[in-house]
Scaffold this motif. Structure first.
Motif, short mmCIF file in Angstrom:
data_model
loop_
_atom_site.label_atom_id
_atom_site.label_comp_id
_atom_site.label_asym_id
_atom_site.label_seq_id
_atom_site.Cartn_x
_atom_site.Cartn_y
_atom_site.Cartn_z
N ALA A 69 20.41 20.04 19.50
CA ALA A 69 21.76 20.54 19.93
C ALA A 69 22.22 21.29 21.94
CB ALA A 69 22.06 21.80 19.07
N ILE A 91 21.70 18.61 24.30
CA ILE A 91 22.64 17.46 24.71
C ILE A 91 23.73 18.40 25.08
CG2 ILE A 91 24.32 16.46 22.94
CD1 ILE A 91 21.51 16.07 20.84
N PHE A 92 24.28 19.73 24.48
CA PHE A 92 25.81 20.40 25.58
C PHE A 92 25.13 20.27 26.72
CE2 PHE A 92 29.33 21.50 23.26
CZ PHE A 92 29.28 22.32 24.19
N MET A 123 28.85 18.85 17.21
CA MET A 123 28.27 18.20 18.61
C MET A 123 28.05 16.47 18.45
SD MET A 123 26.18 19.11 19.55
CE MET A 123 25.91 18.99 21.68
N ARG A 161 35.07 14.89 24.77
CA ARG A 161 34.63 15.56 26.53
C ARG A 161 35.43 15.65 27.31
NH1 ARG A 161 28.61 11.91 28.85
NH2 ARG A 161 28.61 13.97 30.71
N SER A 197 35.37 21.48 16.30
CA SER A 197 34.69 20.98 17.21
C SER A 197 34.97 21.86 18.55
CB SER A 197 34.31 20.16 17.15
OG SER A 197 34.75 18.73 17.30
N ALA A 242 33.82 24.50 20.68
CA ALA A 242 33.67 24.78 22.06
C ALA A 242 34.04 24.90 23.13
CB ALA A 242 33.72 22.62 22.38
#
Length: 313
Positions: free
Chosen positions: A44, A47-48, A102, A109, A176, A180
């Motif tokens: 995770a 990926i982030f 995620m 994004r 999310s 985030a």
């Protein structure tokens, strides 16, 4: 690219070390669950890091929150479900909220990436808004305390456990984006905090020099008095005997910090006087030390403002 790889290695390295620490503390040895925890969280973070081009400070904050999630997960699993739930259900239940977070973050994004590119804190209209999503999660966790004691089968425990973690995963999926962005803001604050801390390296080491000097000097005094006099001056673990040098160092540390665990106790007036003097000197050192560190910080901030003023002219 080299910089990105270096930052990724440092971020994932810290994450793995943090999660290994938590996992080994919870259950000695790396079983399947421990491997799942490490692999899931390291994945995770990776990926982030690459998906949002986030800095290492965000990654450190992210790893810390994931480690906290692992602790909370293990707590509820052990208290309310183990040993009745199947190992596969434990592994799947742990991964679900992280995976949905995620997925939700990747879905949002573009909006999240704009926050990353801005490199400044987002203005929050409400302080509590980023934390409101925790209320249903906490309520769900509280409800799991009603699970034990009903004599249910393993299949029922698996279903209830996956139902709880699945519901948590859905909540995390819907929030999310907010989570985030909150984590990114936390990373920026962490970076600013780290920059402030780095300015205190010199005065802090000067303070620690005096602090360790007091520890060593008084440890030697305790040892010398005890060795070169007739009767022992300490009761150590209930036994009156001569103190060893490492024990005198330990006693000096806990005396200077005014902790006093009671495992080493002075039994004579001369040692009590020396310990009292050390405590007073330690308190004075703390007062003057913190004052000097604060003064140094103010001077550094004034110099920084002066440099910025000159550059702006």
């Amino acid at each position: 690219m080299q910089r990105s790889r270096s930052g990724w290695a440092a971020a994932v390295g810290f994450t793995v070390a943090m999660i290994l620490l938590v996992t080994l503390a919870v259950s000695p040895g790396l079983d399947l669950f421990g491997l799942v925890v490490v692999a899931t969280i390291a994945g995770a973070v990776s990926i982030f890091y690459f998906a949002f081009a986030s800095g290492r400070f965000f990654t450190l904050a992210f790893a810390n929150y994931l480690a906290l999630y692992a602790c909370v997960f293990v707590f509820f699993a052990q208290v309310n479900f183990l040993p009745n739930v199947s190992p596969w259900a434990i592994n799947v239940g742990f991964m679900l909220p992280i995976l949905t977070f995620m997925l939700g973050a990747l879905r949002n994004r573009p909006q999240i990436q704009s926050i990353v590119s801005a490199e400044h804190l987002r203005e929050q209209r409400s302080f509590w808004r980023p934390f409101l999503w925790l209320l249903p999660v906490l309520a769900l966790g509280a409800a799991t305390f009603a699970v034990p004691g009903h004599g249910l089968s393993t299949a029922w425990y698996d279903a209830l456990f996956l139902g709880a973690t699945g519901t948590t995963a859905l909540i995390v999926l819907f929030v999310s984006r907010e989570v985030a962005i909150f984590l990114l803001d936390t990373g920026l604050l962490f970076e600013d905090f780290f920059k402030r801390i780095s300015r205190l390296v010199v005065p802090t080491f000067a303070f620690l020099t005096f602090y360790t000097l007091l520890i060593v000097v008084f440890a030697c005094l305790y040892r010398i008095v005890d060795v070169y006099t007739v009767a022992p001056h300490f009761r150590i673990a209930g036994e009156v005997r001569e103190i060893a040098f490492l024990e005198s160092l330990y006693f000096s540390v806990i005396t200077l910090s005014t902790v006093g665990y009671g495992d080493i106790v002075p039994t004579s007036d001369p040692i009590r006087v020396i310990a009292a003097v050390q405590i007073v000197l330690g308190v004075l050192l703390l007062l003057f030390g913190f004052t000097e560190i604060r003064r140094y910080t103010v001077e550094q901030e004034e110099r920084e403002r002066e440099r910025q003023r000159r550059r702006s002219e």
